[in-house]
Motif scaffolding. Sequence first.
Motif, PDB file in Angstrom:
ATOM      1  N   GLY A 143       5.162   0.066  -0.367  1.00  0.00           N
ATOM      2  CA  GLY A 143       5.724  -1.086   0.317  1.00  0.00           C
ATOM      3  C   GLY A 143       6.166  -2.169  -0.649  1.00  0.00           C
ATOM      4  O   GLY A 143       6.861  -1.909  -1.628  1.00  0.00           O
ATOM      5  N   LYS A 144       5.720  -3.389  -0.409  1.00  0.00           N
ATOM      6  CA  LYS A 144       6.085  -4.524  -1.253  1.00  0.00           C
ATOM      7  C   LYS A 144       4.957  -4.921  -2.203  1.00  0.00           C
ATOM      8  O   LYS A 144       4.944  -6.019  -2.747  1.00  0.00           O
ATOM      9  CB  LYS A 144       6.473  -5.714  -0.373  1.00  0.00           C
ATOM     10  N   VAL A 145       4.026  -4.019  -2.419  1.00  0.00           N
ATOM     11  CA  VAL A 145       2.912  -4.306  -3.311  1.00  0.00           C
ATOM     12  C   VAL A 145       3.388  -4.300  -4.757  1.00  0.00           C
ATOM     13  O   VAL A 145       4.157  -3.435  -5.176  1.00  0.00           O
ATOM     14  CB  VAL A 145       1.777  -3.274  -3.131  1.00  0.00           C
ATOM     15  N   THR A 146       2.935  -5.270  -5.519  1.00  0.00           N
ATOM     16  CA  THR A 146       3.220  -5.361  -6.947  1.00  0.00           C
ATOM     17  C   THR A 146       1.920  -5.691  -7.672  1.00  0.00           C
ATOM     18  O   THR A 146       0.883  -5.910  -7.040  1.00  0.00           O
ATOM     19  CB  THR A 146       4.246  -6.474  -7.241  1.00  0.00           C
ATOM     20  N   GLN A 147       1.995  -5.753  -8.980  1.00  0.00           N
ATOM     21  CA  GLN A 147       0.816  -6.104  -9.749  1.00  0.00           C
ATOM     22  C   GLN A 147       0.362  -7.530  -9.433  1.00  0.00           C
ATOM     23  O   GLN A 147      -0.816  -7.861  -9.567  1.00  0.00           O
ATOM     24  CB  GLN A 147       1.096  -5.964 -11.249  1.00  0.00           C
ATOM     25  N   ARG A 148       1.287  -8.361  -8.978  1.00  0.00           N
ATOM     26  CA  ARG A 148       0.961  -9.751  -8.653  1.00  0.00           C
ATOM     27  C   ARG A 148       0.150  -9.884  -7.361  1.00  0.00           C
ATOM     28  O   ARG A 148      -0.714 -10.761  -7.248  1.00  0.00           O
ATOM     29  CB  ARG A 148       2.238 -10.588  -8.536  1.00  0.00           C
ATOM     30  N   ASN A 149       0.443  -9.036  -6.373  1.00  0.00           N
ATOM     31  CA  ASN A 149      -0.269  -9.179  -5.100  1.00  0.00           C
ATOM     32  C   ASN A 149      -1.179  -7.994  -4.780  1.00  0.00           C
ATOM     33  O   ASN A 149      -1.671  -7.869  -3.661  1.00  0.00           O
ATOM     34  CB  ASN A 149       0.715  -9.389  -3.949  1.00  0.00           C
ATOM     35  N   VAL A 150      -1.417  -7.130  -5.767  1.00  0.00           N
ATOM     36  CA  VAL A 150      -2.251  -5.955  -5.533  1.00  0.00           C
ATOM     37  C   VAL A 150      -3.666  -6.350  -5.125  1.00  0.00           C
ATOM     38  O   VAL A 150      -4.370  -5.589  -4.456  1.00  0.00           O
ATOM     39  CB  VAL A 150      -2.278  -5.046  -6.785  1.00  0.00           C
ATOM     40  N   HIS A 151      -4.103  -7.563  -5.493  1.00  0.00           N
ATOM     41  CA  HIS A 151      -5.452  -8.008  -5.147  1.00  0.00           C
ATOM     42  C   HIS A 151      -5.667  -8.101  -3.637  1.00  0.00           C
ATOM     43  O   HIS A 151      -6.806  -8.106  -3.173  1.00  0.00           O
ATOM     44  CB  HIS A 151      -5.727  -9.376  -5.787  1.00  0.00           C
ATOM     45  N   LEU A 152      -4.584  -8.155  -2.866  1.00  0.00           N
ATOM     46  CA  LEU A 152      -4.698  -8.188  -1.416  1.00  0.00           C
ATOM     47  C   LEU A 152      -5.015  -6.804  -0.848  1.00  0.00           C
ATOM     48  O   LEU A 152      -5.463  -6.679   0.293  1.00  0.00           O
ATOM     49  CB  LEU A 152      -3.400  -8.703  -0.788  1.00  0.00           C
ATOM     50  N   TYR A 153      -4.767  -5.777  -1.633  1.00  0.00           N
ATOM     51  CA  TYR A 153      -4.919  -4.393  -1.193  1.00  0.00           C
ATOM     52  C   TYR A 153      -6.019  -3.629  -1.922  1.00  0.00           C
ATOM     53  O   TYR A 153      -6.306  -2.496  -1.548  1.00  0.00           O
ATOM     54  CB  TYR A 153      -3.603  -3.640  -1.390  1.00  0.00           C
ATOM     55  N   ALA A 154      -6.590  -4.231  -2.951  1.00  0.00           N
ATOM     56  CA  ALA A 154      -7.510  -3.459  -3.780  1.00  0.00           C
ATOM     57  C   ALA A 154      -8.622  -4.316  -4.365  1.00  0.00           C
ATOM     58  O   ALA A 154      -8.398  -5.453  -4.784  1.00  0.00           O
ATOM     59  CB  ALA A 154      -6.744  -2.791  -4.921  1.00  0.00           C
ATOM     60  N   ASN A 155      -9.802  -3.750  -4.392  1.00  0.00           N
ATOM     61  CA  ASN A 155     -10.939  -4.353  -5.077  1.00  0.00           C
ATOM     62  C   ASN A 155     -10.837  -3.969  -6.552  1.00  0.00           C
ATOM     63  O   ASN A 155     -11.140  -2.832  -6.932  1.00  0.00           O
ATOM     64  CB  ASN A 155     -12.242  -3.822  -4.464  1.00  0.00           C
ATOM     65  N   ILE A 156     -10.369  -4.900  -7.369  1.00  0.00           N
ATOM     66  CA  ILE A 156     -10.195  -4.650  -8.799  1.00  0.00           C
ATOM     67  C   ILE A 156     -10.858  -5.776  -9.593  1.00  0.00           C
ATOM     68  O   ILE A 156     -11.402  -6.717  -9.018  1.00  0.00           O
ATOM     69  CB  ILE A 156      -8.707  -4.539  -9.188  1.00  0.00           C
ATOM     70  N   TRP A 157     -10.808  -5.697 -10.907  1.00  0.00           N
ATOM     71  CA  TRP A 157     -11.389  -6.706 -11.796  1.00  0.00           C
ATOM     72  C   TRP A 157     -10.305  -7.715 -12.167  1.00  0.00           C
ATOM     73  O   TRP A 157      -9.247  -7.340 -12.648  1.00  0.00           O
ATOM     74  CB  TRP A 157     -11.929  -6.034 -13.049  1.00  0.00           C
ATOM     75  N   HIS A 158     -10.576  -8.997 -11.953  1.00  0.00           N
ATOM     76  CA  HIS A 158      -9.567 -10.030 -12.172  1.00  0.00           C
ATOM     77  C   HIS A 158      -9.736 -10.791 -13.485  1.00  0.00           C
ATOM     78  O   HIS A 158      -8.861 -11.569 -13.853  1.00  0.00           O
ATOM     79  CB  HIS A 158      -9.573 -11.019 -11.008  1.00  0.00           C
ATOM     80  N   GLY A 159     -10.850 -10.607 -14.164  1.00  0.00           N
ATOM     81  CA  GLY A 159     -11.086 -11.326 -15.404  1.00  0.00           C
ATOM     82  C   GLY A 159     -10.210 -10.832 -16.538  1.00  0.00           C
ATOM     83  O   GLY A 159      -9.670  -9.726 -16.503  1.00  0.00           O
ATOM     84  N   ASN A 160     -10.074 -11.659 -17.570  1.00  0.00           N
ATOM     85  CA  ASN A 160      -9.297 -11.262 -18.748  1.00  0.00           C
ATOM     86  C   ASN A 160      -9.986 -10.165 -19.532  1.00  0.00           C
ATOM     87  O   ASN A 160      -9.347  -9.417 -20.271  1.00  0.00           O
ATOM     88  CB  ASN A 160      -9.053 -12.471 -19.655  1.00  0.00           C
ATOM     89  N   ASP A 161     -11.298 -10.088 -19.415  1.00  0.00           N
ATOM     90  CA  ASP A 161     -12.084  -9.024 -20.039  1.00  0.00           C
ATOM     91  C   ASP A 161     -13.305  -8.792 -19.162  1.00  0.00           C
ATOM     92  O   ASP A 161     -13.405  -9.337 -18.055  1.00  0.00           O
ATOM     93  CB  ASP A 161     -12.474  -9.391 -21.476  1.00  0.00           C
ATOM     94  N   HIS A 162     -14.242  -7.973 -19.657  1.00  0.00           N
ATOM     95  CA  HIS A 162     -15.430  -7.649 -18.872  1.00  0.00           C
ATOM     96  C   HIS A 162     -16.688  -8.317 -19.432  1.00  0.00           C
ATOM     97  O   HIS A 162     -17.811  -7.886 -19.145  1.00  0.00           O
ATOM     98  CB  HIS A 162     -15.622  -6.135 -18.811  1.00  0.00           C
ATOM     99  N   LEU A 163     -16.500  -9.371 -20.209  1.00  0.00           N
ATOM    100  CA  LEU A 163     -17.642 -10.044 -20.826  1.00  0.00           C
ATOM    101  C   LEU A 163     -18.370 -10.947 -19.843  1.00  0.00           C
ATOM    102  O   LEU A 163     -19.572 -11.192 -19.983  1.00  0.00           O
ATOM    103  CB  LEU A 163     -17.171 -10.848 -22.039  1.00  0.00           C
ATOM    104  N   LEU A 164     -17.644 -11.455 -18.858  1.00  0.00           N
ATOM    105  CA  LEU A 164     -18.236 -12.325 -17.844  1.00  0.00           C
ATOM    106  C   LEU A 164     -18.097 -11.678 -16.469  1.00  0.00           C
ATOM    107  O   LEU A 164     -17.127 -10.972 -16.215  1.00  0.00           O
ATOM    108  CB  LEU A 164     -17.554 -13.697 -17.837  1.00  0.00           C
ATOM    109  N   PRO A 165     -19.048 -11.910 -15.587  1.00  0.00           N
ATOM    110  CA  PRO A 165     -18.948 -11.325 -14.236  1.00  0.00           C
ATOM    111  C   PRO A 165     -17.742 -11.869 -13.487  1.00  0.00           C
ATOM    112  O   PRO A 165     -17.335 -13.016 -13.691  1.00  0.00           O
ATOM    113  CB  PRO A 165     -20.264 -11.740 -13.570  1.00  0.00           C
TER     114      PRO A 165
END
Length: 278
Positions: A167-189
Motif C-alpha cells: 500500500g502506502k507504507v514507507t520507512q517513514r510510517n512503517v511504525h504504524l504497521y510494525a513493532n520495531i526498534w526506533h532507537g539510533n542503536d540498542h544501547l538504551l531501551p
Amino acid sequence: MLKRIKWYILPVLLCAITYPQMLLSQDSLWAGIPAGTYQVGEKNNIQNPLRKVTINSFYIATCEVTNGEFEKFVLATGYITEAEQYKDALVFEPGLEEFRWITDSSACWRYPNGVSRGDIKDKMNHPVTCISYNDALTYCKWAGVRLPTLEEWEIAATAGSRSRYFGKVTQRNVHLYANIWHGNDHLLPDYSDGFLYTAPVASFKPNPLGLYDVLGNVFEFCSGSLPRDNGRKVAHARGGSWWCSVNACSFFNTKDIGSVNPHASFSNQGFRVVKKIL
C-alpha cells in the motif's frame, strides 16, 4: 557454544501478476490467497532471480502463533522445545552492541528473554518466541497446518504491491504497521511505541489483506530453500522483528530473507501458519 545464530541477508522483490485478494474464510482468523501465477524475485539477483511461480489457493493466519496457542500444544503433547533441551536460546537486553545477543540457559518459550526478565503469564496474546524451526514444524503437524513457503509468505505479505512494503507504507510510517526498534542503536531501551520486546498480536495496522505484524514483532519461519543454501540444512524466516531498526537489520519489509540453523532459538523469532482452502 554452537555457532548457529547468524542471519544472512538477501533481498527479494515481488511483482504480482495475479493480485492477491481476500477470499471468504470461515472466520476472521484467516485470509484467503487465490490460486494463480505470481512474479517473484528480482532482476540480476543470482540467489532469487525474477521468475513466475504458480501456487494453489491457501488460507494464511492473520496473526502470528501466540503463547496461548503454543501452550495448548504443549499441554496436549508434553512437547519440550529445543531451547529447553539445549539451553542455548539467545536473548537481548538494552546495552548490547549491535548484533550481539546473550546465550541464556533459562530462556525458552515460557521465559522468552530469560527467567530474570519475566515470564509470559500476562503475555498469552503475544507471539510465541524462542522457537526453533524444528519446534515450529512439530507444532504444525499437531495443529494440522503448515508453514508458508517463502513465495506464499511474500505474496500474502505484499498484498499485490510492488514496493518493499505494501500500500502506502514507507520507512517513514512503517511504525504504524510494525513493532520495531526506533532507537539510533540498542544501547538504551526503546519504549517509544509502548513495547520493549514483543507486542500483543494485531497491536498495529494490518496489510490490505488483513495480515498483522508481517513487518515487525517477530521473524516468521517459512519453508523452502535458496540457491545459496548449497544443500546445507538451513531454515529461513521473513518479515521484521521488534529488534529491527533503520540502523540495524532493517528487515521490516516484505523482501528480505533471513537464514538460521534449524535448531536455533531467538527471543525475536516465531512463526505464522497456513492451511488449505477446502
